[in-house]
Scaffold this active site. Structure first.
Site, PDB file in Angstrom:
ATOM      1  CB  SER A 147      48.248  43.530  54.586  1.00 54.00           C
ATOM      2  OG  SER A 147      48.659  44.779  55.068  1.00 54.00           O
ATOM      3  CG  ASP A 319      48.841  47.979  47.694  1.00 51.29           C
ATOM      4  OD1 ASP A 319      48.926  48.980  48.446  1.00 51.29           O
ATOM      5  OD2 ASP A 319      48.988  46.815  48.111  1.00 51.29           O
ATOM      6  CG  HIS A 352      46.906  47.537  51.267  1.00 52.41           C
ATOM      7  ND1 HIS A 352      47.907  46.706  50.793  1.00 52.41           N
ATOM      8  CD2 HIS A 352      46.696  47.169  52.563  1.00 52.41           C
ATOM      9  CE1 HIS A 352      48.287  45.878  51.757  1.00 52.41           C
ATOM     10  NE2 HIS A 352      47.572  46.141  52.826  1.00 52.41           N
TER      11      HIS A 352
END
Length: 402
Positions: A147, A319, A352
């Site tokens: 991330s 994602d 995600h």
């Protein structure tokens, strides 16, 4: 597993904003034994801590009791601590032991609050470099992050290209897209419009902006899930009879069910506000939103031109926070400057969160890349597929579209 948890004082630190604090403290953990060329820096995601693996009893805003990547880091795991010396530091601006809005300003004896300087991903990179200097680590075998931690990892290739051999940005990108910028902006407004935020000076008071932080976290959780994972996990089911609403409801609302997805979001928010600081959430989301790999350069490729190592870019088909298309753009920037890179796309419906919850898919290519680079046996590159016209599986580019 040999683990060391400590806090180091790095002295006066000047942030990219030009502001300084007299003493930057950085909380960090190390795992394994340093042999001179086996250091791996792991960069945490938005609200993570230095506690990447193992077990520790501390919790609350001093640290997380539950390690956030214990399935990946440890003896015999993808980042094998019997082979690698792993370092993970809590980022400046956070609230898990490193200097941030909630920590004490030594010049006043009071919490910094919003007097703490604005922080950037670049500040995290420079603070980590100083920490490694303190630990006697001049060079890194690899930097790995998920991330915004992936932004941190690729920033190492930009700022310290001679100090790292391999970089692994996972579920990440060179910058956020406008949709995610918009949702983050709403999350911050939920905090700053909470009357208990008090301009950021709520420390030492009984009133804290828990409602605002709760809403911000709930927006975050919606970003981390995909349409498919939300359908599978919740559907349209009503919550159980014992479920209690966390927020007031309008009179007409009592006619309608309190849904399972609402209950999940409320539960996650309640747990989060117990351990995280609202001002830190403001600071860290701005750092993520502001990051642009090409800043100061003509392009992403130009920003990475000095890096002569190898890169593994990992993305997930479900994602929509950081899409496979964005990951491919990052990989292509490295190809443009003739650097060895593989873009490993993982089929997943988890959104995600996949980089945290699917270690069985992340671990093999990561382990092989750390050992053998882009030639690792489990490492695949989408551009090497026979049918390049169908490089990518469908991506949930918007949670709100059909």
């Amino acid at each position: 597993m040999e683990t060391d948890h400590d806090t180091v004082s790095l002295g006066e630190f000047e942030f990219q904003s030009g502001e300084s604090i007299p003493d930057l403290e950085l909380a960090y953990e190390t795992y394994g034994e340093f042999t001179g060329d086996n250091a791996v820096l792991v960069c945490h995601a938005l609200t993570g801590s230095a506690h990447v693996a193992g077990h520790r009893g501390t919790q609350g805003t001093a640290g997380q009791a539950r390690a956030w990547w214990d399935d990946i880091v440890g003896p015999g795991k993808a980042i094998d601590t019997t082979e690698y010396f792993v370092v993970c530091a809590n980022n400046p601006g956070s609230c898990y032991g490193s200097s941030g809005p909630a920590s004490e300003n030594p010049e006043t004896g009071e919490p910094y609050g919003t007097d703490f300087p604005a922080v950037t991903v670049g500040d995290w990179t420079e603070a980590q470099r100083l920490l490694l200097d303190e630990l006697g680590i001049p060079h890194l075998h690899a930097v790995v992050g998920g991330s915004v931690g992936g932004m941190n990892a690729i920033d190492w290739a930009k700022r310290h290209p001679d100090h790292v051999e391999r970089v692994v940005p996972i579920a990440s990108a060179a910058r956020l897209d406008p949709q995610c910028l918009a949702i983050d902006a709403i999350a911050r407004r939920a905090i700053t419009t909470d009357c208990d935020w008090q301009g950021g000076d709520y420390y030492g008071t009984d009133a804290k902006p828990t409602d605002g932080l709760s809403l911000a976290r709930q927006l975050g959780h919606v970003m981390y899930l995909s349409k498919a994972s939300m359908e599978a996990k919740f559907g349209r089911r009503a919550a159980g009879r014992d479920a209690m609403r966390s927020f007031p409801v309008d009179p007409a609302g009592t006619f309608f069910p309190y849904r399972d997805v609402e209950s999940y979001l409320d539960y996650q928010a309640e747990k989060f506000v117990e351990r995280f600081d609202a001002n830190s959430y403001l600071y860290l989301t701005r750092a993520m939103d502001n990051y642009d790999l090409s800043a100061g350069f003509e392009s992403d490729a130009d920003a990475l031109a000095a890096f002569e190592g190898e890169a593994l870019v990992v993305s997930f088909t479900g994602d929509w926070h950081f899409t496979t298309e964005q990951a491919e753009e990052l990989a292509d920037a490295l190809r443009t400057v003739d650097q060895p890179v593989a873009h490993h796309v993982i089929e997943s419906d988890h959104g995600h969160d996949a980089f945290l919850v699917e270690p069985e898919k992340v671990g093999p290519p990561l382990a092989d890349f750390l050992e053998d680079g882009v030639d690792g046996k489990s490492v695949t590159d989408t551009v090497e597929r026979e049918d390049e016209s169908s490089q990518f599986a469908p991506v949930h580019t918007s949670l709100f579209s059909d």
